[in-house]
Structure formats: C-alpha cells, structure tokens
Motif scaffolding. Structure first.
Motif, mmCIF file in Angstrom:
data_model
loop_
_atom_site.group_PDB
_atom_site.id
_atom_site.type_symbol
_atom_site.label_atom_id
_atom_site.label_comp_id
_atom_site.label_asym_id
_atom_site.label_seq_id
_atom_site.Cartn_x
_atom_site.Cartn_y
_atom_site.Cartn_z
ATOM 1 N N LYS A 1 40.481 26.571 44.341
ATOM 2 C CA LYS A 1 39.217 26.558 43.735
ATOM 3 C C LYS A 1 38.594 26.430 42.639
ATOM 4 N N THR A 2 39.538 26.083 41.720
ATOM 5 C CA THR A 2 39.215 25.187 40.445
ATOM 6 C C THR A 2 39.355 23.522 40.326
ATOM 7 N N LYS A 3 39.564 22.436 39.717
ATOM 8 C CA LYS A 3 39.580 20.938 39.497
ATOM 9 C C LYS A 3 40.585 21.372 38.561
ATOM 10 N N ARG A 4 41.721 20.440 38.737
ATOM 11 C CA ARG A 4 43.001 20.710 37.551
ATOM 12 C C ARG A 4 43.443 19.252 37.862
ATOM 13 N N GLU A 5 43.836 18.755 36.484
ATOM 14 C CA GLU A 5 44.493 17.389 36.124
ATOM 15 C C GLU A 5 46.034 17.713 36.893
ATOM 16 N N LEU A 6 46.573 17.095 37.671
ATOM 17 C CA LEU A 6 47.851 16.535 38.373
ATOM 18 C C LEU A 6 48.911 16.198 37.309
ATOM 19 N N SER A 7 50.329 17.191 36.754
ATOM 20 C CA SER A 7 51.199 16.376 35.857
ATOM 21 C C SER A 7 51.784 15.372 36.774
ATOM 22 N N ASP A 8 52.323 14.201 36.303
ATOM 23 C CA ASP A 8 52.992 13.359 36.371
ATOM 24 C C ASP A 8 54.048 13.608 37.907
ATOM 25 N N ASP A 9 55.226 14.849 37.728
ATOM 26 C CA ASP A 9 55.648 14.868 38.644
ATOM 27 C C ASP A 9 54.359 15.314 40.360
ATOM 28 N N GLU A 10 53.582 16.223 39.778
ATOM 29 C CA GLU A 10 52.426 15.811 40.827
ATOM 30 C C GLU A 10 51.812 14.948 41.285
ATOM 31 N N VAL A 11 51.646 13.770 40.771
ATOM 32 C CA VAL A 11 51.420 13.207 40.919
ATOM 33 C C VAL A 11 52.553 12.159 41.935
ATOM 34 N N GLN A 12 53.630 12.157 41.416
ATOM 35 C CA GLN A 12 54.525 11.581 42.016
ATOM 36 C C GLN A 12 55.545 12.541 43.424
ATOM 37 N N LYS A 13 54.483 13.394 43.432
ATOM 38 C CA LYS A 13 54.652 13.935 45.219
ATOM 39 C C LYS A 13 54.067 13.142 45.993
ATOM 40 N N VAL A 14 52.595 13.424 45.225
ATOM 41 C CA VAL A 14 51.174 12.414 45.922
ATOM 42 C C VAL A 14 51.725 11.078 46.266
ATOM 43 N N ILE A 15 52.232 10.702 45.861
ATOM 44 C CA ILE A 15 52.747 8.894 45.878
ATOM 45 C C ILE A 15 53.601 9.354 46.964
ATOM 46 N N THR A 16 54.779 10.286 47.085
ATOM 47 C CA THR A 16 55.667 10.292 47.427
ATOM 48 C C THR A 16 55.290 10.354 49.237
ATOM 49 N N ARG A 17 54.397 11.117 49.109
ATOM 50 C CA ARG A 17 53.911 11.260 50.700
ATOM 51 C C ARG A 17 52.849 10.765 51.235
ATOM 52 N N GLU A 18 52.429 9.734 50.456
ATOM 53 C CA GLU A 18 51.824 9.282 51.076
ATOM 54 C C GLU A 18 52.458 7.037 50.824
ATOM 55 N N ALA A 19 53.381 7.145 50.744
ATOM 56 C CA ALA A 19 54.470 5.924 50.495
ATOM 57 C C ALA A 19 55.147 6.814 52.248
ATOM 58 N N LYS A 20 55.548 7.642 52.622
ATOM 59 C CA LYS A 20 55.897 8.300 53.931
ATOM 60 C C LYS A 20 55.201 8.305 54.884
ATOM 61 N N LYS A 21 53.735 8.439 54.610
ATOM 62 C CA LYS A 21 53.001 8.208 55.810
ATOM 63 C C LYS A 21 52.650 6.811 55.991
ATOM 64 N N GLU B 1 55.873 -0.292 50.583
ATOM 65 C CA GLU B 1 56.666 -1.032 49.662
ATOM 66 C C GLU B 1 56.128 -1.139 48.113
ATOM 67 N N ILE B 2 54.524 -1.274 48.146
ATOM 68 C CA ILE B 2 53.713 -1.065 46.802
ATOM 69 C C ILE B 2 54.039 0.599 46.176
ATOM 70 N N LEU B 3 54.275 1.165 47.092
ATOM 71 C CA LEU B 3 53.746 2.297 46.374
ATOM 72 C C LEU B 3 55.406 2.696 46.062
ATOM 73 N N ALA B 4 56.291 2.208 46.913
ATOM 74 C CA ALA B 4 57.791 2.578 46.277
ATOM 75 C C ALA B 4 58.044 2.440 44.724
ATOM 76 N N THR B 5 57.106 1.261 44.740
ATOM 77 C CA THR B 5 57.019 0.509 42.048
ATOM 78 C C THR B 5 57.118 1.525 41.788
ATOM 79 N N TYR B 6 55.985 3.037 42.253
ATOM 80 C CA TYR B 6 55.895 3.742 41.292
ATOM 81 C C TYR B 6 56.451 4.619 41.731
#
Length: 154
Positions: A42-62, A87-92
């Motif tokens: 419903k509202t725009k929000r800023e993701l925390s580092d942990d949430e950003v990390q989860k997104v990166i993990t999901r993208e790396a898994k894809k 491999e690029i995403l794994a560095t983060y």
C-alpha cells in the motif's frame, strides 16, 4: 538509503563507466527488483539492509536455477551468462556456510529438538524452526532441509 543499496548504485555507476556490460546489466536488474519490492504493498518504503540482502539472495537463486535450466536445455552460452550474473550477485552476500559448519549447526538443532521431545522424521519442522534463524542468509533453504533430513534419518 540503505548502505547495501547505495553500494549497489555506486558499483553500477562504476560498471557503466568501465563499460562492463554484464556487471551493469546484472546490477540494474537487481536494483529494479529492490525498487519493485519497495513499492509493493500500500505504501512506498525504504528496505533495510537485511531486506535488500533477501532480494539479492532471491535474485542469485533465480540465476542459479536459470543456469541449470539452460544447461539442461543445451544452451551453454546462456547458462554461462546466468552463472556469471549469479557470481556477481554472490559478492554482495555474506559468505555461505561450509558443509561441516552447516552439519554442526543442524546436529545441535536436532539435539535441542530431541530434548524438547521431537523424534524421528516428524521432527523436521521442529528442527527447522530451531536451525533457520541461526543460518539465515548463510545457507540456502534447500541445503538446510537436506542436511536436517540426513541428520534425522541417520
């Protein structure tokens, strides 16, 4: 802005300047996924580092899954590109647990679950509840589940 997200943006700018097409496209797609996650709901929000990390993990898994699918389909070039993006995403991401470390954490969780009265293969859920918070971000869910099954079976 979170520090991990700002690092991604800085690295994207550097990759563009260096004309590194693979890195810049990978980081662009990842930043898009992060933005998409931020405006979801419903509202725009800023993701925390942990949430950003989860997104990166999901993208790396894809990327890993796509690389496997391309390899099975006989498209080696596409599989290599997906693998390189992963491999690029794994560095983060934080360093993943080794098999020995994972097995030690699982064994400890199995002991805790058995102390609480859980027995045999039915104890899988109880063990996963104990071990998941300890390995969050450090091991993929499939690896953890396989280690728990192996530990409970033998």
């Amino acid at each position: 802005m979170t520090t991990l997200k700002s690092k991604l943006k800085e690295d994207l700018n550097a990759a563009i300047k260096e004309r590194d097409e693979l890195r810049s496209s990978t980081l662009r797609l990842t930043l898009t996924a992060i933005t998409k996650e931020e405006v979801a709901g419903k509202t725009k929000r800023e993701l925390s580092d942990d949430e950003v990390q989860k997104v990166i993990t999901r993208e790396a898994k894809k990327r890993r899954e796509a690389a496997d699918a391309f390899a099975q389909g006989g498209r080696a070039e596409s599989a290599e590109r997906e693998k390189a993006e992963g491999e690029i995403l794994a560095t983060y991401l934080p360093k993943q647990l080794g098999d020995d470390e994972l097995e030690a954490l699982v064994a400890q969780a199995v002991a805790e679950a058995k102390a609480a009265g859980a027995e045999g293969p039915r104890a899988m859920g109880a063990v996963m509840k104990i071990v998941n918070p300890k390995v969050a971000g450090l091991a993929e869910g499939g690896r953890v589940a396989a280690a728990v099954k192996k530990s409970l079976a033998g």
